[in-house]
Design a protein around this motif. Structure first.
Motif, mmCIF file in Angstrom:
data_model
loop_
_atom_site.group_PDB
_atom_site.id
_atom_site.type_symbol
_atom_site.label_atom_id
_atom_site.label_comp_id
_atom_site.label_asym_id
_atom_site.label_seq_id
_atom_site.Cartn_x
_atom_site.Cartn_y
_atom_site.Cartn_z
ATOM 1 N N THR A 132 0.844 -1.204 0.000
ATOM 2 C CA THR A 132 0.000 0.000 0.000
ATOM 3 C C THR A 132 0.881 1.256 0.000
ATOM 4 O O THR A 132 0.511 2.274 -0.580
ATOM 5 N N ASP A 185 -0.873 -2.800 7.921
ATOM 6 C CA ASP A 185 -1.727 -1.680 7.498
ATOM 7 C C ASP A 185 -3.166 -2.041 7.882
ATOM 8 O O ASP A 185 -3.750 -2.960 7.312
ATOM 9 N N GLY A 187 -5.733 -0.133 7.541
ATOM 10 C CA GLY A 187 -6.644 0.786 6.840
ATOM 11 C C GLY A 187 -7.981 0.156 6.479
ATOM 12 O O GLY A 187 -8.994 0.841 6.378
ATOM 13 N N MET A 310 -12.628 -8.405 -3.031
ATOM 14 C CA MET A 310 -11.514 -9.093 -3.693
ATOM 15 C C MET A 310 -11.921 -10.421 -4.300
ATOM 16 O O MET A 310 -11.112 -11.110 -4.898
HETATM 17 P P1 AMP Z 1 -11.602 -0.401 2.664
HETATM 18 O O1 AMP Z 1 -11.833 0.932 2.072
HETATM 19 O O2 AMP Z 1 -12.207 -0.620 4.014
HETATM 20 O O3 AMP Z 1 -11.954 -1.517 1.740
HETATM 21 O O4 AMP Z 1 -10.050 -0.531 2.957
HETATM 22 C C1 AMP Z 1 -9.096 -0.309 1.968
HETATM 23 C C2 AMP Z 1 -7.770 -0.029 2.604
HETATM 24 O O5 AMP Z 1 -7.251 -1.238 3.182
HETATM 25 C C3 AMP Z 1 -6.723 0.437 1.605
HETATM 26 O O6 AMP Z 1 -6.645 1.832 1.572
HETATM 27 C C4 AMP Z 1 -5.442 -0.199 2.131
HETATM 28 O O7 AMP Z 1 -4.884 0.594 3.155
HETATM 29 C C5 AMP Z 1 -5.932 -1.489 2.765
HETATM 30 N N1 AMP Z 1 -6.006 -2.625 1.836
HETATM 31 C C6 AMP Z 1 -5.973 -2.622 0.473
HETATM 32 N N2 AMP Z 1 -6.097 -3.883 -0.001
HETATM 33 C C7 AMP Z 1 -6.240 -4.690 1.081
HETATM 34 C C8 AMP Z 1 -6.419 -6.094 1.262
HETATM 35 N N3 AMP Z 1 -6.471 -6.932 0.222
HETATM 36 N N4 AMP Z 1 -6.525 -6.568 2.522
HETATM 37 C C9 AMP Z 1 -6.457 -5.751 3.583
HETATM 38 N N5 AMP Z 1 -6.277 -4.424 3.483
HETATM 39 C C10 AMP Z 1 -6.179 -3.897 2.258
#
Ligand code: AMP
Ligand code: MG
Length: 346
Positions: A132, A185, A187, A310
């Motif tokens: 990220t 992360d 997020g 995903m």
């Molecule tokens: P959300 O908006 O709740 O779906 O979260 C997206 C955020 O999670 C992104 O900005 C990244 O910081 C992080 N992120 C991105 N892809 C993934 C993933 N496959 N699994 C976990 N965290 C992710």
């Protein structure tokens, strides 16, 4: 001379006193029953935080404390950008054979995240920090680099991916062990964790009802006065800033939406969004425009909205079902899937 007893005057005085007492009683009663509204908008944890609550007779506005809870959570626990946070300390310990001691709260969060990673076959992965950062997702959110964004090279993505992978993270005896270069992360779950804290704060005190928004996540606080479900608006993934409809949600539920429209940049006509597929290192392309999850736990709804984004829609629906959550998917083709009905309002 003995003063003359005026019976009429006495009756008038008594009646006046009684009327006054009744009046005071009504005023006090009305004050107790008056509905107080608390509406607040703030910028918390890098996103818009909105409180829309009301209460019968309660005078204390919970908004300021709710904002404080979010700021504390970011500063002390969740932020990977602020050195003061537990996540920053965890990331700084990567490669240390001694590992790092976890607070009970963080251990519970990470353990739950790892369970969801395993259940989603790694679609959801909190160890994507290196990836990220490489994509500079936070930079797009701040608008810092939107203009001169260039997607990372495949070799850089592969290098970052070599530092990711939830199976390489270990929690043992309340300590966390991560290989060098790995970075957590949170997020994908921060807003949900925040809403869980808001729910704990609100549900322990006076009776409040309404909704709280934190970015793409919503908490339905308490029961609606007439006992109906809450209507929670769902953003139209194809039309900037508009709602496509709403879903109906019971009390004390968390609703989280992940969508490719939330954070993205464009390069040579192609859109790059913020939900990264750990299998490829590129933004996920599974045909979903947005995924909304409803669950009691904000952490679960937030994690699952990211995880299910995903997956292709059938796998997403079965994952949500297995984890006891409701799901509503809007596909890139505009189809609606899942067990939660989207009520169109256009
Ligand atoms: P959300 O908006 O709740 O779906 O979260 C997206 C955020 O999670 C992104 O900005 C990244 O910081 C992080 N992120 C991105 N892809 C993934 C993933 N496959 N699994 C976990 N965290 C992710
Ligand atoms: Mg999420």
């Amino acid at each position: 001379m003995k003063p003359k007893f005026d019976r009429n005057r006495l009756i008038v005085s008594l009646v006046s006193a009684i009327v006054l007492l009744i009046f005071m009683f009504i005023v006090i009663k009305n004050r107790q029953n008056a509905t107080a509204s608390f509406n607040e908008t703030a910028f918390v944890m890098g996103t818009v935080f909105q409180v829309n609550l009301s209460s019968q007779g309660k005078t204390e506005d919970p908004s300021a404390e709710l904002v404080n809870i979010g700021n504390r959570l970011e500063r002390d626990t969740l932020s990977w950008r602020l050195d003061s946070s537990e996540v920053a300390a965890i990331n700084a310990s990567a490669g240390d054979p001694q590992g790092h001691e976890l607070s009970p709260e963080m251990e519970a969060v990470l353990t739950e995240c790892l369970r969801i990673s395993a259940e989603s076959d790694g679609a959801f992965d909190i160890t994507l920090g290196a990836l990220t950062k490489l994509w500079d997702i936070d930079g797009w959110a701040n608008g810092d680099n939107k203009g001169d964004f260039v997607p990372p090279a495949k070799s850089e993505i592969d290098e970052a991916l070599s530092n990711c992978g939830y199976e390489k993270l270990q929690i043992k005896d309340h300590r966390i062990y991560m290989p060098e270069g790995m970075s957590v992360d949170l997020g994908a779950v921060g807003k949900g964790i925040y809403l869980d804290s808001c729910r704990d704060y609100l549900s322990s005190g006076d009776e409040l009802r309404g909704v709280i928004l934190a970015g793409g996540s919503v908490l339905t606080a308490g029961e609606k006065e007439n006992g109906d479900d809450w209507n929670v608006g769902i953003t139209d993934p194809f039309s900037d800033g508009e709602l496509i409809g709403y879903i109906q949600v019971g009390p004390w539920q968390s609703v989280s939406t992940s969508g490719s429209y939330e954070r993205f940049v464009e390069y040579e006509g192609e859109r790059y969004h913020h939900i990264l597929d750990p299998a490829t290192g590129y933004p996920a392309k599974k045909g979903n425009a947005s995924v909304t999850i409803v669950a009691k736990s904000g952490l679960l709804s937030d994690a699952l909205s990211t995880a299910c984004f995903m997956l292709d829609s059938d796998a997403a629906v079965s994952l949500a079902k297995r984890m006891g959550a409701g799901i509503c998917i809007i596909t890139d083709d505009g189809l609606v899937k899942g067990d939660i009905e989207l009520i169109h309002q256009k």
